[in-house]
Write a protein that holds these residues in place. Structure first.
Motif, mmCIF file in Angstrom:
data_model
loop_
_atom_site.group_PDB
_atom_site.id
_atom_site.type_symbol
_atom_site.label_atom_id
_atom_site.label_comp_id
_atom_site.label_asym_id
_atom_site.label_seq_id
_atom_site.Cartn_x
_atom_site.Cartn_y
_atom_site.Cartn_z
ATOM 1 N N ARG A 184 15.135 30.224 17.612
ATOM 2 C CA ARG A 184 16.097 29.911 18.619
ATOM 3 C C ARG A 184 17.462 29.144 18.188
ATOM 4 N N THR A 185 17.246 28.497 16.859
ATOM 5 C CA THR A 185 18.409 27.975 16.369
ATOM 6 C C THR A 185 19.001 28.412 15.228
ATOM 7 N N ASN A 186 18.273 29.669 14.684
ATOM 8 C CA ASN A 186 19.001 30.328 13.502
ATOM 9 C C ASN A 186 19.006 31.795 13.795
ATOM 10 N N ALA A 187 19.689 32.225 14.732
ATOM 11 C CA ALA A 187 19.606 33.502 15.121
ATOM 12 C C ALA A 187 20.609 34.208 14.138
ATOM 13 N N GLY A 188 21.594 33.633 13.472
ATOM 14 C CA GLY A 188 22.190 34.337 12.488
ATOM 15 C C GLY A 188 21.388 35.024 11.276
ATOM 16 N N PHE A 189 20.277 34.000 10.805
ATOM 17 C CA PHE A 189 19.525 34.634 9.876
ATOM 18 C C PHE A 189 18.669 35.846 10.203
ATOM 19 N N TRP A 190 18.086 35.844 11.492
ATOM 20 C CA TRP A 190 17.245 37.120 11.824
ATOM 21 C C TRP A 190 18.225 38.139 12.155
ATOM 22 N N GLN A 191 19.494 38.064 12.444
ATOM 23 C CA GLN A 191 20.239 39.055 12.699
ATOM 24 C C GLN A 191 20.565 39.596 11.480
ATOM 25 N N LYS A 192 20.699 38.939 10.416
ATOM 26 C CA LYS A 192 20.798 39.644 9.027
ATOM 27 C C LYS A 192 19.701 40.493 8.394
ATOM 28 N N TRP A 193 18.478 39.645 8.927
ATOM 29 C CA TRP A 193 17.424 40.401 8.304
ATOM 30 C C TRP A 193 17.106 41.733 9.040
ATOM 31 N N LYS A 253 8.734 37.161 12.921
ATOM 32 C CA LYS A 253 9.470 36.383 13.818
ATOM 33 C C LYS A 253 8.695 35.645 14.808
ATOM 34 N N ARG A 254 7.868 36.535 15.574
ATOM 35 C CA ARG A 254 6.917 35.891 16.665
ATOM 36 C C ARG A 254 5.897 35.022 16.024
ATOM 37 N N SER A 255 5.356 35.141 14.666
ATOM 38 C CA SER A 255 4.570 34.181 14.128
ATOM 39 C C SER A 255 5.301 32.943 13.882
ATOM 40 N N VAL A 256 6.480 32.814 13.360
ATOM 41 C CA VAL A 256 7.589 31.665 13.082
ATOM 42 C C VAL A 256 7.829 30.878 14.347
ATOM 43 N N GLN A 257 7.986 31.733 15.277
ATOM 44 C CA GLN A 257 8.389 31.055 16.649
ATOM 45 C C GLN A 257 7.133 30.377 17.241
ATOM 46 N N ALA A 258 5.816 30.941 17.024
ATOM 47 C CA ALA A 258 4.811 30.329 17.379
ATOM 48 C C ALA A 258 4.330 28.965 16.965
ATOM 49 N N GLN A 259 4.807 29.033 15.365
ATOM 50 C CA GLN A 259 4.622 27.858 14.706
ATOM 51 C C GLN A 259 5.356 26.637 15.248
ATOM 52 N N TYR A 260 6.853 26.948 15.342
ATOM 53 C CA TYR A 260 7.645 26.030 15.760
ATOM 54 C C TYR A 260 7.206 25.471 17.180
ATOM 55 N N ASN A 261 6.757 26.452 18.064
ATOM 56 C CA ASN A 261 6.260 26.107 19.427
ATOM 57 C C ASN A 261 5.268 25.063 19.298
#
Length: 831
Positions: free
Chosen positions: A705-714, A734-742
């Motif tokens: 949610r805050t580092n969209a640029g990194f995921w776009q590059k990947w 990506k889902r796992s990381v987002q769940a971790q931050y949630n």
């Protein structure tokens, strides 16, 4: 009503109905009761004449009865109410006679006197009324006099003139506390001299308290105002006891904040009396003695107004004479003299204002300088002003730069070509006990500059040598205020700096070096001294000596000053191409104990030296040391520089361990950027799997949610180099990381706070759903903070024992099967 007795002709006033009352009177002739009954009957059924007849008989029968006399007198007074006293003079006279009869035996009754006096006040007989008031005061005791004076004082006011003054003078003997009332009367009657005397009496009485709430100063001001405004009408002199000049001057001494107004008032007094010369003397005395500009302005404005009015009157008289063709040379000469005096007065104003300020503070150097400027080209007065200033100013209390006053005094003679006198002045100036050492040092420098302006270079050097004269080893503390400035001036950096610049300009190198060495011996050297000395030696090809100066400076100063000295020292040492071993020793000395925030520049210089004159391998070791020694703010940049150098010297593959160590050492945000650079390098080398692994490692630092640029590059990387499986793996991560931050309590709380603050700034109210989410997050945070083995309580006030909602039965807790299979975990595993 002329008949007042029960004689034979008045028997017709007794009717058959009165016989009963007459018999009662015969039975008890000494009692008041039958008479009162008889009078009451007549008041209801008899004529006024019959009533008067009965009352008259009663008062004759019982002449000491206060009640009967009061009733009779009130009846007779009411009978005359509203009638003109002049027209019915005889009737009023009869009632007056009746009062006189009553007072024969009732002269101690204050009420009878009050009735009589009130009745007399209605009649135009002043003398009889005044005498009756006096009789009442003599007849009644002192305790009853206030009742009489309450009527007597208004009578006195209405009578006015001498009568009023005499009456009030008697009243003051009994009530001196009402002196203000008497003074007001005297002023109204025009007895100004007596009013002033009364003012003096109450002002000299320390126990007097004003009934009108006036202060001592207010009473005194009223007296002065009366003296000034009625100067012609008031008698003065020793025989009267009124010394106007002495009175106002005593006020000038006592009331410091009113001096301007009082001086102007005293002058106005003499103007009113026509003594203009005396008034002019008073104005002059006032403007030359007051201590504030406000008082001076008040007196000066009055003075100017007085002179203008006098000149205006003389000009009018001159114009009248000219219109009639008459000439008066004496009058014209007097007018010219007054005009000249007025012009001089206006020209003196700046000097007079300056005098006021100097009387306030004779130590005000700025005002003394202004006074010198006011004299302009008048040399005699300028010299006198400087002399007076030096005599008046206390060096320890001087307000302003006292040393500049001495310097300007010497410059005055210098400009006039009298250099010897200027030297004498400066010689005296350097002996003055100034407030600070800096002022004394400035004075010495000013003396030397004066000699330089006149091209006496040797004399200037001699002066500075004398100024800096000190024992070989001085233990004097520059900041010790108990010592005089002359004892501490040899440790003044300003003095030595001027001295060394002077000798460097007009002397030899050896003389200059001696002065620099002396500065180091006295331990007053500054970083600028070190740099200047080293540059001097370098300019004269004494390179090794200049290096020694830097080393001496480094012994004196610590960081951050030492960093600047090391920077200069190392730069010059590298430029001199001295041996690499010696340079390495210098760099190692500089880096030993260097704070992290200054280390970056020194390490870069050290590494550059090894690259240019040493081995690249040594340079890499230095850069590697730098990545650990520099501050956190410089670490990323240092790693980046280290990687660049390693790639250029040993190839891209040599940077892998550096990247790995950088990622481990840097904080998350900078580690993410380093991972992106690392992954890009591996991609260029064709190591796709390595790059993918690096992306996977960096993903733990990047919230989608805050580092969209990194995921776009990947994502772009997988589109270009991956396949369907790798792309799915990227999405799963990506889902796992987002769940971790949630589920990260701290992250959620920080995000919620940030959103609520933003909404509060925008003025958007919080919804119910958002409130519930906030409560849920608070509960989640408490649960995360709870100790191991404990379960967080409910958010309600009852904790975990909250009862079920109304109308519902409590549900038993569902049994927990430890062997149950979690389908969600299996599904995640299949994905």
């Amino acid at each position: 009503m002329e008949r007042t007795s029960a004689s034979q002709p008045d028997l017709y006033l007794i009717s058959d109905q009165d016989i009963v009352y007459e018999q009662d009177l015969l039975r008890d002739p000494g009692s008041v009761t039958p008479w009162l009954a008889y009078i009451e009957f007549k008041q209801q059924h008899g004529t006024p004449y019959e009533q008067a007849f009965v009352m008259e008989r009663a008062c004759k029968q019982l002449p000491r009865s206060y009640k009967l006399w009061k009733m009779y007198l009130e009846f007779r007074m009411n009978h005359l109410r509203g009638r003109n006293a002049a027209i019915h003079r005889s009737e009023y006279h009869k009632v007056n006679s009746l009062f006189e009869r009553a007072l024969i035996l009732l002269n101690k009754m204050p009420r009878i006197w009050e009735m009589y006096l009130s009745f007399l006040l209605q009649q135009p007989i002043v003398t009889q009324t005044r005498r009756t008031f006096d009789r009442a005061l003599r007849a009644l005791p002192v305790t009853q006099h206030n009742r009489i004076w309450r009527l007597y004082k208004p009578f006195a006011r209405s009578a006015s003139g001498e009568t009023a003054v005499k009456i009030y003078s008697r009243y003051m003997q009994i009530h001196p506390e009402n002196a203000e009332e008497y003074i007001d009367l005297l002023i109204d009657m025009g007895h100004y001299t007596e009013a002033v005397k009364r003012y003096i009496d109450i002002l000299n009485n320390p126990r007097f308290q004003s009934k009108q709430g006036k202060s001592h100063f207010q009473l005194w001001s009223e007296m002065v105002e009366l003296l000034v405004n009625k100067a012609k009408e008031i008698e003065t002199g020793a025989h009267v006891g009124i010394d106007v000049d002495g009175i106002i001057r005593s006020g000038i001494e006592r009331f410091a904040d009113q001096r301007g107004r009082l001086w102007a008032g005293l002058a106005t007094y003499w103007i009113t009396r026509g003594n203009f010369e005396k008034a002019r003397d008073i104005f002059e005395e006032g403007i030359t003695t007051v201590m504030t500009v406000r008082d001076f302005t008040m007196i000066f404005d009055s003075y100017v107004e007085f002179e203008e009015s006098v000149i205006g009157n003389l000009m009018e008289e001159a114009s009248v004479r000219a219109s009639k063709g008459k000439l008066d040379e004496d009058a014209d000469l007097d007018l010219d003299l007054r005009m000249l005096r007025f012009e001089q007065l206006m020209d003196r104003r700046p000097f007079l204002v300056n005098d006021v300020l100097l009387r306030q503070n004779p130590n005000n150097v700025i005002e003394w300088e202004k006074r010198v400027a006011l004299w302009g080209d008048n040399k005699a007065e300028v010299v006198q002003t400087y002399t007076n200033a030096i005599a008046a100013i206390n060096p320890k209390k001087a307000h302003g730069k006292f040393h500049e006053l001495w310097g300007n005094y010497a410059k005055f003679y210098e400009k006039g070509g009298d250099l010897d006198t200027a030297r004498v002045i400066m010689d005296k100036a350097v002996k003055v006990p100034f407030k600070t050492v800096n002022e004394l040092a400035e004075t010495w420098c000013e003396w030397a500059e004066m000699e330089l302006r006149n091209e006496n270079f040797d004399k200037a050097v001699e002066i500075m040598a004398k100024a800096t004269q000190a024992p070989k080893k001085s233990s004097v503390d520059y900041f010790d205020e108990t010592l005089s400035p002359q004892q501490r001036v040899h440790k003044s950096w300003k003095l030595w700096s001027f001295y060394v610049d002077l000798v460097e300009s007009v002397g030899t190198l050896e003389e200059t070096r001696k002065i620099y060495e002396r500065i180091f011996e006295l331990r007053i050297a500054t970083p600028q001294t070190v740099v200047n000395y080293a540059n001097l030696l370098e300019e004269n090809k004494y390179f090794e000596e200049s290096f020694k100066v830097y080393e001496r400076g480094l012994d004196l100063f610590s960081y951050p000053v030492a960093f600047e000295l090391w920077n200069l020292y190392l730069t010059k040492a590298v430029d001199r191409k001295i041996s690499i071993e010696r340079l390495r020793d210098l760099f190692e000395q500089a880096l030993d104990g260097c704070p992290p925030k200054f280390a970056k520049v020194l390490y870069l210089m050290y590494g550059n030296l090894e690259e240019e004159r040493g081995l690249a391998r040594h340079a890499m070791r230095i850069y590697e040391r730098a990545t650990r020694a520099v501050s956190d703010e410089d670490r990323f940049e240092m790693f980046d520089f280290y990687i660049t150098k390693s790639a250029s010297n040993f190839g891209l593959t040599s940077t892998r361990p550096i990247y790995e160590r950088a990622i481990a050492a840097l904080p998350d945000k900078e580690a993410k950027d380093m991972c992106l650079k690392f992954a890009e390098m591996e991609r260029r080398l064709g190591e796709i799997d390595r790059a993918r692994a690096i992306y996977g490692h960096a993903s733990q630092f990047c919230d989608p949610r805050t580092n969209a640029g990194f995921w776009q590059k990947w994502e772009a990387f997988e589109v270009q180099h991956g396949n369907e499986d790798t792309f799915k793996e990227m999405l799963r991560i990506k889902r796992s990381v987002q769940a971790q931050y949630n589920t990260d309590v701290n992250f959620i709380a920080s995000q919620a706070i940030a959103r609520s603050q933003q909404r509060a700034q925008e003025g958007i109210p919080e919804t119910e759903e958002e409130k519930e989410q906030a409560d849920a997050m608070a509960a989640l945070e408490r649960q995360a903070r709870a100790p191991m083995g404990f379960v967080a309580a409910s958010t309600g006030p009852e904790g975990g024992n909250r009862p079920p909602p109304a109308g519902k039965e409590p549900q038993p807790a569902a049994p927990v099967n430890p062997d149950a299979i979690n389908l969600d975990e299996d599904m995640d595993a299949e994905d």
